[in-house]
Design an enzyme around this catalytic site. Structure first.
Site, short mmCIF file in Angstrom:
data_model
loop_
_atom_site.label_atom_id
_atom_site.label_comp_id
_atom_site.label_asym_id
_atom_site.label_seq_id
_atom_site.Cartn_x
_atom_site.Cartn_y
_atom_site.Cartn_z
N HIS A 101 -15.45 2.49 14.76
CA HIS A 101 -16.79 3.01 14.47
C HIS A 101 -17.49 3.43 15.77
O HIS A 101 -17.96 4.56 15.90
CB HIS A 101 -17.59 1.91 13.75
CG HIS A 101 -19.06 2.20 13.59
ND1 HIS A 101 -19.67 2.34 12.37
CD2 HIS A 101 -20.06 2.34 14.51
CE1 HIS A 101 -20.96 2.57 12.54
NE2 HIS A 101 -21.23 2.57 13.84
N GLU A 102 -17.51 2.51 16.73
CA GLU A 102 -18.28 2.75 17.95
C GLU A 102 -17.63 3.80 18.85
O GLU A 102 -18.33 4.64 19.41
CB GLU A 102 -18.45 1.45 18.75
CG GLU A 102 -19.25 0.36 18.02
CD GLU A 102 -20.73 0.68 17.90
OE1 GLU A 102 -21.20 1.65 18.53
OE2 GLU A 102 -21.41 -0.05 17.16
N GLU A 162 -24.46 6.97 11.17
CA GLU A 162 -23.80 5.68 10.99
C GLU A 162 -22.75 5.76 9.88
O GLU A 162 -21.65 5.23 10.00
CB GLU A 162 -24.82 4.58 10.66
CG GLU A 162 -25.72 4.19 11.82
CD GLU A 162 -24.98 3.92 13.12
OE1 GLU A 162 -23.93 3.26 13.09
OE2 GLU A 162 -25.44 4.39 14.17
N HIS A 168 -18.57 7.38 16.58
CA HIS A 168 -19.66 8.05 17.29
C HIS A 168 -19.14 9.00 18.36
O HIS A 168 -19.84 9.92 18.77
CB HIS A 168 -20.59 7.00 17.93
CG HIS A 168 -21.40 6.24 16.92
ND1 HIS A 168 -22.11 6.86 15.92
CD2 HIS A 168 -21.60 4.91 16.75
CE1 HIS A 168 -22.72 5.94 15.17
NE2 HIS A 168 -22.42 4.74 15.66
ZN LIG Z 1 -22.98 3.01 14.81
#
Ligand SMILES: [Zn+2]
Length: 677
Positions: free
Chosen positions: A450-451, A508, A455
């Site tokens: 995710h990070e 997100e 992103h």
């Molecule tokens: Zn995030």
């Protein structure tokens, strides 16, 4: 029985903060540095008792004495013999654990009071018949007389924190109103003094004129010491027809201990930034100077990516009813060297992995840029509560000029998601075991993806001010339409400016979707050490958790869309993007999901905020040991009973003396005085 709003439930979730691996991988000097910073944080955290309610320091002292003389099992025998039921004794343990976790008898989230969920007379019998009372009869009886009434009182003004008639606070004397708070702020501003480390005490002189004491937190009080910066400010002032007197020395004996351990930590600093930062904090706590704390914070920001991270001081102002006085907090967190090696491997594999995403390569940046992401494991978090992430310092001027640090606290996040089997809602029985076994590992994979790749992926199609495009208009095809790109960002436009209100939650969802998609990739699973059946379980539990998280999120009316297409972000197609988002995000009672009805069930089965058990560190020779405790109210109490092995009784003495010295400021003329305070 008390209103359930004002008690902590007997079956409240309790989790232990797991930092074993991160601690194990620290070097000996890093451990010593972390140990002394932790000591400083724990001592300073006691100031929160004095910042919460008039009775909190006495309650803490009483409970600490009780459980130092008898551990939770021993006291249980005594309590049952005094006629308490198992439930009543458990309620007392939960209350005590709650007081320790919140550093006071008001919840740090919501600011409402909580009281013991058992009859007062029964608790009195336990306390007065305890080993502690046998050893120190006068002290224990005195403490009970001082705080027993207030511990149980749910008189309306005492139900929550607030100013004047609105509630209880110890940032201001009981006779202060919002007008006083505003006047004091104007005064502080006029003298260029920060409110962060202050409290305000008002007295009315014989001439009927109010006199305000602005008291700064510091080790020094009236000693004639040459520290020009603060000394010149410690005097009386006339301000808008009122008298103001600036004094210092609030929490002095506690801050003395903070400073001692900051000095010791300084000897093990890894960088000169850390050394200078600690020197400034020591200066700040010794003299009461927020300017010095700001200087320290500047070095702190410059200390980029340390193995042992920390911050300490009067930081967050949520609980001051006026919103400008900071509550003490101190934390120590560590890089988990094993986990960060996996994250680095993921970044090194990024260019290869991004090719696997279901959109054409032209939708990716020419060169992968690693997003700014730091995840640390908390060793110590002292204060009224533990956040899952931090974004500090709070000084606006520093944030503008020097920047700030934004850190995710990995093991706190893991606690927030961990749930005991009995409380695992909305899962099939056979899924529960899998979920408990693989929740942590699959969460690590999802967070990394995710990070870093979530992103970090994707490109915005932009036409710059000269009219040049950063993509090939002829050849890049929109896979949704099969046609050339029709929309893009003009110079100055950004993702946030175009998608405004939905931009951050949309982003997100996009990052979560990348995580779900890439967690199927064997190479990714291999980086985290999973293959075969284990890898399949990780994938399954990651998906299962996302579905469950979406259901639980109905509480906030914003169910997470678990699907998203990169195309709409790249092309800046707001209309198309909004339609997709709103399609997935709508909460209606339309079949088959009937989200609104589901939401009622989710709310009914909502779990109360968990208590978190933290470890202790102990110096044995030149080695630092990590002491861990079981995840229960009793375990949490034990961790506190062993927190101050050298000076526990002295600290309780200090706290009650400090509270008693100011007790007159919270006496309302209408109230009948009770006890000795
Ligand atoms: Zn995030």
């Amino acid at each position: 029985m008390a209103d359930t709003q004002y008690i902590l439930p007997n079956d409240i979730g309790v989790s232990s903060l797991d930092c074993r691996e991160a601690f194990r991988l620290l070097l000996p000097t890093e451990r010593l540095y972390a140990h002394h910073l932790s000591r400083a944080a724990w001592y300073g955290g006691l100031a929160v008792l004095l910042q919460t309610s008039p009775e909190a320091p006495y309650i803490y002292a009483l409970l600490s004495r009780l459980f130092r003389a008898q551990d939770p099992d021993q006291l249980r025998q005594h309590a049952l013999a005094e006629g308490l039921t198992e439930e009543e004794y458990q309620a007392f343990l939960v209350y005590t654990a709650g007081v320790y976790s919140n550093m006071g008898n008001y919840k740090s989230f919501g600011d409402t009071k909580f009281v013991p969920n058992l009859p007062k007379e029964k608790l009195e019998r336990v306390i007065l018949g305890s080993k502690a009372a046998e050893q120190h009869p006068e002290e224990v009886r005195g403490l009970w007389q001082t705080c027993g009434e207030l511990m149980f009182s749910l008189e309306s003004r005492l139900r929550h924190l607030g100013l004047g008639k609105e509630g209880i606070t110890t940032y201001f004397s009981g006779n202060c109103t919002m007008e006083d708070a505003k006047l004091a702020q104007d005064f502080l501003d006029s003298q260029n003094l920060s409110a962060y480390n202050t409290r305000l005490f008002k007295e009315v002189g014989q001439d009927g004129k109010p006199c305000y004491e602005v008291r700064l937190a510091s080790v020094l009080s009236t000693e004639p010491i040459l520290d020009s910066e603060m000394n010149s400010k410690l005097k009386s002032y006339e301000f808008q027809g009122s008298n103001f007197r600036v004094t210092r020395g609030d929490y002095a004996p506690i801050l003395q201990k903070v400073v001692e351990h900051l000095e010791k930590a300084k000897a093990y600093a890894a960088t000169s930034h850390q050394e200078q930062m600690l020197a400034q904090y020591i200066e700040s706590f010794t003299h009461g100077s927020i300017e010095a704390h700001k200087k320290g914070s500047r070095f702190w920001i410059q200390d980029k990516g340390p193995i042992v991270e920390s911050y300490i001081g009067f930081i967050e102002s949520y609980r001051d009813p006026f919103g400008s006085r900071g509550e003490f907090e101190g934390f120590v967190a560590m890089v988990n060297k094993a986990m960060s090696a996996k994250f680095e491997w993921l970044v090194a594999s990024a260019e290869q992995l991004l090719k696997e995403l279901p959109w054409p390569p032209a939708f990716e940046k020419d060169k992968f840029l690693t997003p700014d992401f730091t995840s640390l494991d908390v060793l110590t978090f002292a204060g009224s509560g533990i956040p899952a992430g931090i974004n500090i310092p709070n000084y606006d001027d520093l944030r503008q000029t020097e920047g700030f640090k934004n850190v995710s606290l990995g093991n706190v996040l893991a606690v927030a998601y961990a749930t005991q089997r009995e409380k695992l809602t909305f899962l099939e029985e056979e899924d529960k075991d899998l979920y408990i076994r693989w929740k942590g590992p699959s969460f690590d994979v999802q967070v990394g993806l995710h990070e870093l790749l979530g992103h970090g992926s994707g490109k915005l199609f932009v036409q710059d001010e000269k009219g040049a495009f950063n993509f090939d208009q002829e050849t890049v095809i929109n896979p949704e339409t099969g046609e050339q790109i029709q929309s893009w960002y003009r110079s100055g436009e950004t993702w946030d400016s175009k998608f405004s209100t939905i931009a951050s939650s949309y982003e997100e969802c996009r990052a979560e979707s990348v995580g779900l998609y890439l967690c199927l990739n064997p190479q990714v699973l291999g980086i985290f050490g999973f293959e075969g059946a284990d890898a399949e379980d990780v994938v399954y539990v990651n998906w299962l958790n996302m579905v469950r998280a979406g259901l639980l999120a109905l509480e906030f009316y914003t169910p997470e869309a678990s699907s998203w297409r990169q195309v709409l972000k790249s092309t800046g197609d707001v209309a198309g993007g909004r339609a997709l988002y709103e399609g997935y995000a709508a909460v209606t009672d339309a079949p088959p999901e009937c989200f609104l009805s589901l939401r009622d069930t989710v709310l009914l089965r909502k779990e109360a905020r968990k208590l978190i058990v933290q470890p202790n560190t102990r110096l044995k020779g030149s080695e630092v040991q990590l002491l861990e405790y079981e995840a229960s109210a009793a375990g949490l109490i034990r961790s506190f009973s062993e927190r101050f092995p050298e000076d526990g009784p002295e600290l309780e003495e200090i706290l009650t003396q400090l509270a008693t010295a100011d007790a007159r400021f919270w006496k309302c003329p209408s109230e009948t005085p009770s006890g000795q305070a």
